[in-house]
Scaffold this active site. Sequence first.
Site, PDB file in Angstrom:
ATOM      1  N   ARG A  33      19.314  40.026  52.893  1.00  0.00           N
ATOM      2  CA  ARG A  33      20.764  40.227  52.967  1.00  0.00           C
ATOM      3  C   ARG A  33      21.338  39.859  54.333  1.00  0.00           C
ATOM      4  O   ARG A  33      22.515  40.025  54.574  1.00  0.00           O
ATOM      5  CB  ARG A  33      21.095  41.690  52.646  1.00  0.00           C
ATOM      6  N   LYS A  34      20.511  39.361  55.234  1.00  0.00           N
ATOM      7  CA  LYS A  34      20.949  39.018  56.582  1.00  0.00           C
ATOM      8  C   LYS A  34      21.226  37.523  56.692  1.00  0.00           C
ATOM      9  O   LYS A  34      20.427  36.707  56.249  1.00  0.00           O
ATOM     10  CB  LYS A  34      19.878  39.392  57.607  1.00  0.00           C
ATOM     11  N   ASP A  43      34.521  36.082  65.203  1.00  0.00           N
ATOM     12  CA  ASP A  43      34.149  36.879  64.033  1.00  0.00           C
ATOM     13  C   ASP A  43      34.758  36.285  62.768  1.00  0.00           C
ATOM     14  O   ASP A  43      34.077  36.119  61.750  1.00  0.00           O
ATOM     15  CB  ASP A  43      34.601  38.322  64.231  1.00  0.00           C
TER      16      ASP A  43
END
Length: 148
Positions: A108-109, A48
């Site tokens: 926005r991805k 992450d």
Amino acid sequence: VDTDKASIRTSRDEKDPVEVAVGDVQLGNAVNGHPGIVHGGIISLLFDDAMGWGYEAVMMSNPELLQGSAADNAAKIVTANLNIDFRAPLPENTRAIVRVYYIKSEGRKLYFMAKLESHDGTRLYSEATSLFIVLRAEPKEKEEEQKN
């Protein structure tokens, strides 16, 4: 990071991701699941964070990827999805390489993939895919209220 390569290839074929970040990591012996093996949750955290570095690298070379209010709020992203396939146990105190690849953007991805492998590249410990979302900009009035 090959910023020239990343900046040229923003409308790209998903089958040919661009490597945008590389990290040299060594996890100690206080992050174990089973004795001698790094816990999968720690590997998830590593992916992450590393893909967040990938986002930063992509945005430094391609600020035009985000348009309108997303561009105003580009520093605020969240992980919407993180999928990890664990291929081999990562022994404690092992040095490894995490490689992050930019796949594509849609509004926005932003989509990334990554892999955690041995230093010599002969062992794949795990691989991951992610979807990051750029948060919508908050109205200016709301920001002012929160400051007070």
